[in-house]
Design a protein around this motif. Structure first.
Motif, PDB file in Angstrom:
ATOM      1  N   THR A 153     -42.200  54.294 -68.919  1.00  0.00           N
ATOM      2  CA  THR A 153     -41.763  52.592 -68.465  1.00  0.00           C
ATOM      3  C   THR A 153     -42.886  52.051 -68.723  1.00  0.00           C
ATOM      4  N   ALA A 154     -44.236  52.118 -68.372  1.00  0.00           N
ATOM      5  CA  ALA A 154     -45.562  51.275 -68.041  1.00  0.00           C
ATOM      6  C   ALA A 154     -45.282  50.109 -69.749  1.00  0.00           C
ATOM      7  N   LEU A 155     -45.150  51.286 -70.210  1.00  0.00           N
ATOM      8  CA  LEU A 155     -45.202  50.174 -72.282  1.00  0.00           C
ATOM      9  C   LEU A 155     -43.903  49.785 -72.287  1.00  0.00           C
ATOM     10  N   GLU A 156     -42.758  49.586 -71.095  1.00  0.00           N
ATOM     11  CA  GLU A 156     -41.943  49.084 -71.339  1.00  0.00           C
ATOM     12  C   GLU A 156     -41.445  47.564 -70.719  1.00  0.00           C
ATOM     13  N   ASN A 157     -43.018  47.561 -69.740  1.00  0.00           N
ATOM     14  CA  ASN A 157     -42.988  46.546 -68.911  1.00  0.00           C
ATOM     15  C   ASN A 157     -44.196  45.987 -69.158  1.00  0.00           C
ATOM     16  N   GLY A 158     -44.391  45.660 -70.115  1.00  0.00           N
ATOM     17  CA  GLY A 158     -45.129  44.960 -70.409  1.00  0.00           C
ATOM     18  C   GLY A 158     -46.958  44.981 -70.346  1.00  0.00           C
ATOM     19  N   VAL A 159     -47.892  46.164 -70.459  1.00  0.00           N
ATOM     20  CA  VAL A 159     -48.163  46.648 -70.687  1.00  0.00           C
ATOM     21  C   VAL A 159     -48.419  47.110 -72.480  1.00  0.00           C
ATOM     22  N   PHE A 160     -49.610  46.616 -72.527  1.00  0.00           N
ATOM     23  CA  PHE A 160     -50.551  46.827 -74.164  1.00  0.00           C
ATOM     24  C   PHE A 160     -50.369  48.580 -73.993  1.00  0.00           C
ATOM     25  N   THR A 161     -51.677  48.993 -73.196  1.00  0.00           N
ATOM     26  CA  THR A 161     -51.693  49.975 -73.312  1.00  0.00           C
ATOM     27  C   THR A 161     -51.975  51.036 -72.089  1.00  0.00           C
ATOM     28  N   VAL A 162     -51.632  52.320 -72.198  1.00  0.00           N
ATOM     29  CA  VAL A 162     -52.026  53.335 -70.892  1.00  0.00           C
ATOM     30  C   VAL A 162     -52.526  54.043 -71.017  1.00  0.00           C
ATOM     31  N   ASP A 163     -53.798  53.974 -70.655  1.00  0.00           N
ATOM     32  CA  ASP A 163     -54.454  55.309 -70.359  1.00  0.00           C
ATOM     33  C   ASP A 163     -54.656  56.447 -69.601  1.00  0.00           C
ATOM     34  N   TRP A 164     -54.227  57.348 -69.827  1.00  0.00           N
ATOM     35  CA  TRP A 164     -54.113  58.521 -68.750  1.00  0.00           C
ATOM     36  C   TRP A 164     -55.689  59.382 -68.384  1.00  0.00           C
ATOM     37  N   TRP A 165     -55.870  58.934 -67.398  1.00  0.00           N
ATOM     38  CA  TRP A 165     -56.854  59.899 -66.472  1.00  0.00           C
ATOM     39  C   TRP A 165     -57.532  61.631 -66.677  1.00  0.00           C
ATOM     40  N   ASN A 166     -57.697  62.442 -66.486  1.00  0.00           N
ATOM     41  CA  ASN A 166     -58.351  61.864 -68.495  1.00  0.00           C
ATOM     42  C   ASN A 166     -58.178  62.462 -68.638  1.00  0.00           C
ATOM     43  N   THR A 167     -59.629  62.776 -69.887  1.00  0.00           N
ATOM     44  CA  THR A 167     -59.623  63.936 -71.116  1.00  0.00           C
ATOM     45  C   THR A 167     -59.886  65.434 -70.402  1.00  0.00           C
ATOM     46  N   HIS A 168     -60.685  65.380 -69.876  1.00  0.00           N
ATOM     47  CA  HIS A 168     -61.311  66.985 -69.082  1.00  0.00           C
ATOM     48  C   HIS A 168     -61.842  66.469 -68.185  1.00  0.00           C
ATOM     49  N   ASN A 169     -60.981  67.270 -66.975  1.00  0.00           N
ATOM     50  CA  ASN A 169     -61.616  66.336 -65.432  1.00  0.00           C
ATOM     51  C   ASN A 169     -62.242  67.578 -64.099  1.00  0.00           C
ATOM     52  N   GLY A 170     -61.296  69.169 -64.259  1.00  0.00           N
ATOM     53  CA  GLY A 170     -62.297  69.915 -63.256  1.00  0.00           C
ATOM     54  C   GLY A 170     -61.477  70.291 -63.006  1.00  0.00           C
ATOM     55  N   ALA A 171     -61.725  72.164 -62.397  1.00  0.00           N
ATOM     56  CA  ALA A 171     -60.681  72.601 -61.874  1.00  0.00           C
ATOM     57  C   ALA A 171     -60.691  72.365 -60.619  1.00  0.00           C
ATOM     58  N   MET A 208     -56.271  66.331 -69.401  1.00  0.00           N
ATOM     59  CA  MET A 208     -55.152  66.139 -70.409  1.00  0.00           C
ATOM     60  C   MET A 208     -55.355  67.901 -71.163  1.00  0.00           C
ATOM     61  N   LEU A 209     -56.168  67.878 -71.165  1.00  0.00           N
ATOM     62  CA  LEU A 209     -56.859  69.286 -71.881  1.00  0.00           C
ATOM     63  C   LEU A 209     -58.164  70.161 -70.878  1.00  0.00           C
ATOM     64  N   SER A 210     -58.412  71.478 -71.220  1.00  0.00           N
ATOM     65  CA  SER A 210     -59.055  71.577 -70.441  1.00  0.00           C
ATOM     66  C   SER A 210     -60.477  71.781 -70.652  1.00  0.00           C
ATOM     67  N   SER A 211     -61.168  71.864 -69.622  1.00  0.00           N
ATOM     68  CA  SER A 211     -62.738  72.040 -69.386  1.00  0.00           C
ATOM     69  C   SER A 211     -63.599  73.492 -68.890  1.00  0.00           C
ATOM     70  N   GLY A 212     -62.097  74.260 -68.888  1.00  0.00           N
ATOM     71  CA  GLY A 212     -63.079  75.619 -68.925  1.00  0.00           C
ATOM     72  C   GLY A 212     -63.649  76.153 -68.064  1.00  0.00           C
ATOM     73  N   ALA A 213     -63.390  75.076 -67.028  1.00  0.00           N
ATOM     74  CA  ALA A 213     -63.921  75.309 -65.608  1.00  0.00           C
ATOM     75  C   ALA A 213     -63.027  76.579 -64.411  1.00  0.00           C
ATOM     76  N   CYS A 214     -63.594  76.853 -62.842  1.00  0.00           N
ATOM     77  CA  CYS A 214     -63.208  77.473 -62.444  1.00  0.00           C
ATOM     78  C   CYS A 214     -63.093  77.326 -61.174  1.00  0.00           C
ATOM     79  N   THR A 215     -62.224  77.282 -60.180  1.00  0.00           N
ATOM     80  CA  THR A 215     -62.127  77.570 -59.075  1.00  0.00           C
ATOM     81  C   THR A 215     -62.532  78.810 -58.278  1.00  0.00           C
ATOM     82  N   GLY A 216     -63.772  79.640 -57.628  1.00  0.00           N
ATOM     83  CA  GLY A 216     -63.533  80.576 -57.112  1.00  0.00           C
ATOM     84  C   GLY A 216     -63.866  81.794 -58.470  1.00  0.00           C
ATOM     85  N   ASP A 217     -62.664  82.517 -58.051  1.00  0.00           N
ATOM     86  CA  ASP A 217     -62.482  83.816 -59.551  1.00  0.00           C
ATOM     87  C   ASP A 217     -61.536  83.107 -60.522  1.00  0.00           C
ATOM     88  N   VAL A 218     -61.162  82.005 -60.445  1.00  0.00           N
ATOM     89  CA  VAL A 218     -59.676  81.945 -61.046  1.00  0.00           C
ATOM     90  C   VAL A 218     -60.542  80.927 -61.856  1.00  0.00           C
TER      91      VAL A 218
END
Length: 708
Positions: A335-353, A370-380
């Protein structure tokens, strides 16, 4: 939404206040629907289809660039430069990696690799980052420190990157979300400048641009803008004459090469389904960014690009790593590329649980990466680091749809919960991606295409659906009707071969260059373009959705379009025809608007007195410039964007039907004197769910007025 620079482990984004408030496609798809997701070969009646998708291969939306797909990277991410990252990003055709990480950019000092007040992970220095960029085959987008840096520090970074190390870093932003520095009442962005106004930011952008281009004149400098319709768009700070964009753009249009905007679909109370629906706002908001650039830069506007350097759902920590956000990612990128932007950058590569929930029978880790950081929230705990989440596969699906040099073409769906995107490949094939947002029901889609005749060769089909651990190529080899069934909550891309001797590849003419607007009046527009090899004539066509109509034809490389309505907006592209009359592929599009007559018999001034993101107060003043007084008058206009409306008004009577507004003089109102001898003024409270552009044209008793 600002990228948090709170000490993370894992780092997550901070919160800001939410004020956001012809030819039938005779090719074939015969595959097993239960496992493959495509309709079985048995004949079906037309009544069985529950969605229609129309594609027009001659209606170009733009050309994909090598920088189209991007991701953000952050210096607090210990996995940023893991060897697996480059391979994964390369597989998804990622062409941009943004560094050093959102709001961290405004506390980051590149030379010492420090971020006072924030966490810096080992192995995340600039050279290490560039190793990953090069291994990916990408281009960096680097954020110069505005908040606590100087133009000299930024120039030093350019010198090191491009002179010393010869990295060829092309794109440089000046700061991250600087409008979040507290000037508008909320501050998440670090800014040491005593003056935090947009005027000061504009002055500093000019200083940064001068210092950085003195080192390397080839670098492209980007200024930070607010996204129209998203806070703080429309808010005027104390002592300012206009909002952020109105102030910054005119002051920097001659020194910047691109602008940077961010878009998040909602906050804590926004569901994933809401986010996918809210995406319909994005085209209008991006069109308004382009209109603002047009007004500020004039003839130089085409030289200023738009970068969408952060995007995600931001659904309050839930449903971020589950299937809905994968669908959103694919839909949002295209949608963004079709409407005039030259790059669309996802937040984020790794972020955290974050918040742990169950979505679609799977654990959602509340992680914006987009990719797991291997982090935990509590025991998950998340899966092993660098395990892709669904948003990664959503982005990867778009890579299968089209790559650099391919042409995005118009596609539309009759069903609200089925999105369609189409790309005309350089080799003449046509790819169509379908997004089924219904979690419970497969959708049977009839495909219809203009400007493309498919061969009888079985199409290529790729899919990301429940049970798929990656984007899956589906093969069957049987032909069927022009129909496809998309599984629930799934992405499906169909690629069709053109019939021999048809399509742009059959033409001896290459596609023409992008048309440019040479001159425009209230009723005419003169366009020109670079000629195409093998062309004997050119066809200029106007697009309305997926439909096109011929509006000009010439043997030269310029044409004047006439009899255009004043204050109207048009999107055109050019095709070249060879000596046999076979058409090339379409040029990239041009969108332009006509003005209002300078010698009109009336004039209207429209002024937004105040605005608060999703509402505003405006005053309209009307003058009669004719030689005859007017007793009893009406003023008409049409809103320029969906979501604009009039709530209440004074000094006149108001009526809105759809997007059309009519204002009628109050009973007893005096006449409008001839020759501008008197004025009529009225005001109103308006609302906007999305961008809030001014109306393009006003009419007094049916006659088009000039502005001002």
């Amino acid at each position: 939404m600002a990228s948090s620079h709170r000490p993370p482990h894992p780092a997550r984004r901070g919160l800001r206040p939410l004020a956001r408030g012809a030819a039938v496609l005779a090719a074939s798809l015969a595959l097993l629907s239960s496992l493959v997701g495509v309709a079985p070969a048995a004949p079906q009646s037309a009544d069985d289809a529950d969605a229609d998708v129309r594609v027009n291969a001659q209606a170009a939306l733009g050309t994909l660039t090598s920088e189209a797909r991007g991701v953000n990277t952050a210096i607090w991410d210990a996995h940023m430069n893991d060897p697996e990252v480059a391979g994964l990003m390369k597989s998804a055709d990622v062409g941009v990696m943004r560094y050093p990480g959102g709001s961290y950019a405004d506390i980051y000092h590149w030379e010492t690799h420090t971020a006072p007040g924030g966490y810096v992970a080992p192995g995340t220095g600039f050279d290490a980052f560039m190793g990953t960029v090069r291994a990916t085959g990408a281009q960096p987008v680097l954020i110069a420190n505005y908040g606590s840096g100087t133009p000299e520090e930024a120039a030093g970074w350019v010198r090191y990157a491009n002179i010393t190390k010869k990295y060829g870093a092309k794109y440089w932003e000046i700061g991250n979300e600087i409008y979040g520095n507290g000037h508008y009442g909320s501050g998440w962005e670090h800014d040491d400048h005593e003056d935090k106004s947009p005027q000061e930011y504009a002055r500093q952008v000019r200083a940064y641009a001068a210092a950085m281009k003195a080192v390397d004149p080839t670098v492209r400098i980007g200024a930070v803008l607010t996204t129209p319709g998203e806070w703080p768009d429309g808010v005027v700070g104390e002592g300012d004459s206009g909002d952020w964009n109105q102030t910054v753009l005119p002051a920097v249009a001659d020194v910047v090469d691109f602008v940077s905007v961010h878009w998040y679909a909602g906050g804590a109370d926004t569901t994933a389904e809401d986010a996918m629906t809210r995406l319909t706002r994005l085209p209008g908001e991006l069109r308004e960014v382009r209109r603002q650039i047009d007004r500020a830069a004039g003839a130089d506007s085409p030289d200023i690009e738009i970068a969408l350097t952060e995007i995600n759902t931001n659904t309050g920590g839930a449903r971020l790593t589950a299937r809905p956000n994968g669908l959103f990612a694919a839909d949002a990128f295209m949608t963004a590329l079709e409407n005039g932007v030259f790059t669309v950058d996802w937040w984020n590569t790794h972020n955290g649980a974050g918040q742990i929930t169950t979505v679609d029978g799977e654990t959602d880790y509340g992680d914006m990466g987009m990719l797991s950081s291997g982090a935990c929230t509590g025991d998950v705990c998340e899966p092993a680091p660098n395990t892709p989440f669904p948003p990664y596969y959503g982005m990867k699906m778009t890579a299968g749809l089209g790559t650099a040099g391919d042409t995005m073409v118009a596609a539309e769906s009759s069903a609200q919960d089925v999105s369609a995107h189409a790309v005309l490949r350089r080799d003449g094939r046509l790819s169509v991606m379908l997004v089924n947002k219904d979690p419970d029901t497969a959708r049977t889609v009839d495909l219809d295409c203009a400007g493309f005749t498919p061969s009888t060769t079985a199409p290529e089909v790729s899919r990301y659906a429940r049970g798929d651990s990656d984007v899956t190529d589906v093969t069957d080899g049987e032909a069927s009707a022009s129909r496809v069934t998309v599984p629930p909550y799934a992405l499906l891309t169909v690629t069709l071969e053109p019939k021999a001797g048809t399509g742009p590849g059959a033409s001896a003419a290459a596609a023409p260059g992008t048309p440019r607007l040479e001159a425009v009046t209230d009723t005419t527009a003169r366009l020109s373009w670079e000629g195409a090899t093998g062309a004997t004539r050119y066809l200029v066509q106007e697009r309305d959705g997926t439909h096109t109509r011929l509006v000009g034809e010439t043997t030269g490389t310029a044409v004047t379009l006439r009899n255009l309505p004043p204050g109207s907006t048009h999107t055109v592209n050019v095709l070249a025809a060879d000596s046999s009359g076979r058409a090339s592929g379409p040029s990239a599009p041009l969108t332009f608007s006509t003005g209002t007559p300078s010698d009109a018999a009336c004039a209207v001034t429209y002024h937004r007195d105040t605005s608060w993101g999703n509402g505003f107060v405006a005053t309209v003043t009307v003058r009669n410039l004719s030689g005859t007084p007017i007793t009893g008058w009406t003023v008409d206009w049409d809103w320029a964007a969906a979501g604009q409306s009039l709530s209440s008004g004074w000094n006149a009577s108001f009526e809105q039907t759809g997007s059309h507004v009519r204002v009628t003089a109050s009973d007893g109102a005096g006449p409008l004197a001839a020759d501008g001898g008197s004025t009529a003024s009225f005001g109103f409270v308006g609302a906007n769910d999305g961008p809030n552009p001014d109306p393009a044209a006003f009419r007094l008793n049916g006659a088009v007025c000039s502005g001002g």
